[in-house]
Design a protein around this motif. Sequence first.
Motif, PDB file in Angstrom:
ATOM      1  N   MET A   1      15.093 -19.927 -42.750  1.00  0.00           N
ATOM      2  CA  MET A   1      16.153 -19.060 -42.235  1.00  0.00           C
ATOM      3  C   MET A   1      17.527 -19.517 -42.714  1.00  0.00           C
ATOM      4  O   MET A   1      18.397 -18.694 -43.035  1.00  0.00           O
ATOM      5  N   ALA A   2      17.731 -20.834 -42.796  1.00  0.00           N
ATOM      6  CA  ALA A   2      19.011 -21.350 -43.279  1.00  0.00           C
ATOM      7  C   ALA A   2      19.249 -20.956 -44.732  1.00  0.00           C
ATOM      8  O   ALA A   2      20.370 -20.613 -45.126  1.00  0.00           O
ATOM      9  N   LEU A   3      18.185 -20.988 -45.551  1.00  0.00           N
ATOM     10  CA  LEU A   3      18.301 -20.556 -46.942  1.00  0.00           C
ATOM     11  C   LEU A   3      18.688 -19.080 -47.017  1.00  0.00           C
ATOM     12  O   LEU A   3      19.531 -18.680 -47.837  1.00  0.00           O
ATOM     13  N   LEU A   4      18.098 -18.276 -46.156  1.00  0.00           N
ATOM     14  CA  LEU A   4      18.403 -16.847 -46.129  1.00  0.00           C
ATOM     15  C   LEU A   4      19.842 -16.599 -45.681  1.00  0.00           C
ATOM     16  O   LEU A   4      20.541 -15.749 -46.254  1.00  0.00           O
ATOM     17  N   ILE A   5      20.310 -17.333 -44.688  1.00  0.00           N
ATOM     18  CA  ILE A   5      21.666 -17.135 -44.182  1.00  0.00           C
ATOM     19  C   ILE A   5      22.692 -17.411 -45.279  1.00  0.00           C
ATOM     20  O   ILE A   5      23.708 -16.705 -45.406  1.00  0.00           O
ATOM     21  N   ALA A   6      22.456 -18.457 -46.087  1.00  0.00           N
ATOM     22  CA  ALA A   6      23.366 -18.749 -47.193  1.00  0.00           C
ATOM     23  C   ALA A   6      23.417 -17.574 -48.174  1.00  0.00           C
ATOM     24  O   ALA A   6      24.496 -17.205 -48.672  1.00  0.00           O
ATOM     25  N   GLU A   7      22.260 -16.967 -48.470  1.00  0.00           N
ATOM     26  CA  GLU A   7      22.213 -15.819 -49.381  1.00  0.00           C
ATOM     27  C   GLU A   7      22.939 -14.613 -48.778  1.00  0.00           C
ATOM     28  O   GLU A   7      23.700 -13.928 -49.471  1.00  0.00           O
TER      29      GLU A   7
ATOM     30  N   SER B   1      12.637 -13.478 -43.558  1.00  0.00           N
ATOM     31  CA  SER B   1      12.323 -14.804 -44.093  1.00  0.00           C
ATOM     32  C   SER B   1      10.988 -15.272 -43.539  1.00  0.00           C
ATOM     33  O   SER B   1      10.532 -14.810 -42.486  1.00  0.00           O
ATOM     34  N   ASP B   2      10.378 -16.182 -44.264  1.00  0.00           N
ATOM     35  CA  ASP B   2       9.102 -16.741 -43.836  1.00  0.00           C
ATOM     36  C   ASP B   2       8.953 -18.117 -44.471  1.00  0.00           C
ATOM     37  O   ASP B   2       9.704 -18.489 -45.379  1.00  0.00           O
ATOM     38  N   ALA B   3       7.996 -18.879 -43.978  1.00  0.00           N
ATOM     39  CA  ALA B   3       7.730 -20.209 -44.529  1.00  0.00           C
ATOM     40  C   ALA B   3       6.246 -20.516 -44.387  1.00  0.00           C
ATOM     41  O   ALA B   3       5.593 -20.058 -43.453  1.00  0.00           O
ATOM     42  N   THR B   4       5.714 -21.261 -45.334  1.00  0.00           N
ATOM     43  CA  THR B   4       4.348 -21.764 -45.248  1.00  0.00           C
ATOM     44  C   THR B   4       4.440 -23.271 -45.040  1.00  0.00           C
ATOM     45  O   THR B   4       4.952 -23.990 -45.890  1.00  0.00           O
ATOM     46  N   TRP B   5       3.983 -23.727 -43.908  1.00  0.00           N
ATOM     47  CA  TRP B   5       4.136 -25.137 -43.522  1.00  0.00           C
ATOM     48  C   TRP B   5       3.194 -26.028 -44.335  1.00  0.00           C
ATOM     49  O   TRP B   5       2.009 -25.747 -44.461  1.00  0.00           O
ATOM     50  N   THR B   6       3.753 -27.079 -44.913  1.00  0.00           N
ATOM     51  CA  THR B   6       3.015 -28.065 -45.723  1.00  0.00           C
ATOM     52  C   THR B   6       2.082 -27.374 -46.718  1.00  0.00           C
ATOM     53  O   THR B   6       0.919 -27.742 -46.848  1.00  0.00           O
ATOM     54  N   SER B   7       2.597 -26.388 -47.417  1.00  0.00           N
ATOM     55  CA  SER B   7       1.748 -25.597 -48.314  1.00  0.00           C
ATOM     56  C   SER B   7       1.376 -26.350 -49.582  1.00  0.00           C
ATOM     57  O   SER B   7       0.360 -26.035 -50.207  1.00  0.00           O
ATOM     58  N   ASP B   8       2.186 -27.334 -49.997  1.00  0.00           N
ATOM     59  CA  ASP B   8       1.876 -28.091 -51.202  1.00  0.00           C
ATOM     60  C   ASP B   8       0.957 -29.249 -50.841  1.00  0.00           C
ATOM     61  O   ASP B   8       1.352 -30.152 -50.096  1.00  0.00           O
ATOM     62  N   PRO B   9      -0.276 -29.264 -51.330  1.00  0.00           N
ATOM     63  CA  PRO B   9      -1.216 -30.345 -50.968  1.00  0.00           C
ATOM     64  C   PRO B   9      -0.846 -31.697 -51.556  1.00  0.00           C
ATOM     65  O   PRO B   9      -1.411 -32.714 -51.142  1.00  0.00           O
ATOM     66  N   THR B  10       0.092 -31.726 -52.498  1.00  0.00           N
ATOM     67  CA  THR B  10       0.454 -32.991 -53.147  1.00  0.00           C
ATOM     68  C   THR B  10       1.550 -33.726 -52.390  1.00  0.00           C
ATOM     69  O   THR B  10       1.417 -34.919 -52.070  1.00  0.00           O
ATOM     70  N   ASP B  11       2.649 -33.054 -52.085  1.00  0.00           N
ATOM     71  CA  ASP B  11       3.766 -33.723 -51.408  1.00  0.00           C
ATOM     72  C   ASP B  11       3.984 -33.243 -49.976  1.00  0.00           C
ATOM     73  O   ASP B  11       4.916 -33.695 -49.312  1.00  0.00           O
ATOM     74  N   ARG B  12       3.161 -32.302 -49.506  1.00  0.00           N
ATOM     75  CA  ARG B  12       3.193 -31.806 -48.123  1.00  0.00           C
ATOM     76  C   ARG B  12       4.488 -31.073 -47.766  1.00  0.00           C
ATOM     77  O   ARG B  12       4.794 -30.887 -46.596  1.00  0.00           O
ATOM     78  N   ARG B  13       5.238 -30.666 -48.764  1.00  0.00           N
ATOM     79  CA  ARG B  13       6.452 -29.918 -48.466  1.00  0.00           C
ATOM     80  C   ARG B  13       6.127 -28.438 -48.268  1.00  0.00           C
ATOM     81  O   ARG B  13       5.190 -27.908 -48.855  1.00  0.00           O
ATOM     82  N   SER B  14       6.953 -27.783 -47.475  1.00  0.00           N
ATOM     83  CA  SER B  14       6.746 -26.375 -47.147  1.00  0.00           C
ATOM     84  C   SER B  14       7.443 -25.477 -48.159  1.00  0.00           C
ATOM     85  O   SER B  14       8.235 -25.934 -48.979  1.00  0.00           O
ATOM     86  N   LEU B  15       7.153 -24.196 -48.034  1.00  0.00           N
ATOM     87  CA  LEU B  15       7.703 -23.213 -48.954  1.00  0.00           C
ATOM     88  C   LEU B  15       8.532 -22.207 -48.166  1.00  0.00           C
ATOM     89  O   LEU B  15       8.082 -21.693 -47.137  1.00  0.00           O
ATOM     90  N   SER B  16       9.748 -21.961 -48.632  1.00  0.00           N
ATOM     91  CA  SER B  16      10.614 -20.943 -48.028  1.00  0.00           C
ATOM     92  C   SER B  16      10.580 -19.685 -48.876  1.00  0.00           C
ATOM     93  O   SER B  16      10.502 -19.755 -50.102  1.00  0.00           O
ATOM     94  N   ALA B  17      10.682 -18.542 -48.214  1.00  0.00           N
ATOM     95  CA  ALA B  17      10.738 -17.264 -48.927  1.00  0.00           C
ATOM     96  C   ALA B  17      11.555 -16.279 -48.117  1.00  0.00           C
ATOM     97  O   ALA B  17      11.570 -16.346 -46.877  1.00  0.00           O
ATOM     98  N   TYR B  18      12.262 -15.392 -48.822  1.00  0.00           N
ATOM     99  CA  TYR B  18      13.016 -14.358 -48.121  1.00  0.00           C
ATOM    100  C   TYR B  18      13.170 -13.145 -49.013  1.00  0.00           C
ATOM    101  O   TYR B  18      12.978 -13.202 -50.236  1.00  0.00           O
ATOM    102  N   CYS B  19      13.542 -12.039 -48.388  1.00  0.00           N
ATOM    103  CA  CYS B  19      13.941 -10.843 -49.115  1.00  0.00           C
ATOM    104  C   CYS B  19      15.034 -10.150 -48.324  1.00  0.00           C
ATOM    105  O   CYS B  19      15.064 -10.227 -47.089  1.00  0.00           O
TER     106      CYS B  19
END
Length: 262
Positions: free
Chosen positions: A241-247, A193-211
């Motif tokens: 990581m929490a998103l990945l654990i659910a998967e 799993s990985d995340a990009t912190w505040t990756s969206d310049p509009t709402d400052r929300r981060s992005l989660s990703a996993y495989c």
Amino acid sequence: MTAAGFSPSFHDPALFVHTSPRGRTLLILYVDDMIITGDDPKYIAFVKARLRDQFLMTDLGPLRYFLGIEVSSTSDGFSISQEKYIQDLLARAALGDERTVETPMELNVKLRPTNGDSLPDPTRYCHLVGGLVYLAVTRPDISYHVHILSQFVSAPTTVHYIHLLRVLRYLRGTITRRLFFPSSSSLQLQCYSDATWTSDPTDRRSLSAYCVFLGGSLVAWKTKKQVAVSRSSVEAELRAMALLIAEVTWLRWLLADFGSLL
């Protein structure tokens, strides 16, 4: 299904499982189709006969092409791809050249809703992005980029459309890529799993990703914007990581249904 000896899965309503001393048979239901697989050919033939008694159905034989997904198998394993689907998508896009690119998107690109001028007719953009969303079923290498482009389907601009065309040119140059699932693969789950912190310049929300890999086979992947603003990169990583654990929990349940509990 139950009359034929199948038991429904508690974790996936489309899955039915039958176990006998000769092996295990899986039946997966879709809206108008079904897939039967397993290591008990006599029972599979029995199920087909029972289904013909109840429904008007056609046996299409071994799985080769299903819902736009091409399946090919060898003694070493099987692979899935959507080469024909990509060709149809490129034909709909009507690109005016034969150029290809090596990456789906340039590095460090951060698109905003205000980039460029609004498209006079966003229909083509919406249709192409929708096609890419389904294509990501077998192409994890475009998952992130499709996630970014799909955020602008309500009001796409010329800049968004340029980046969409770049993804299509990347697909043109990598049209033969496919996912391979080796027959000798182990049943051990490996997760990243990985995340990009505040990756969206509009709402400052981060992005989660996993495989998730099952042995040497890539079986699950996802890119998703986090539901809340993370106040630190550590918080963003924990949400990913929490998103990945659910998967992984769901995948373990399915493996238990398959008779392969880890």
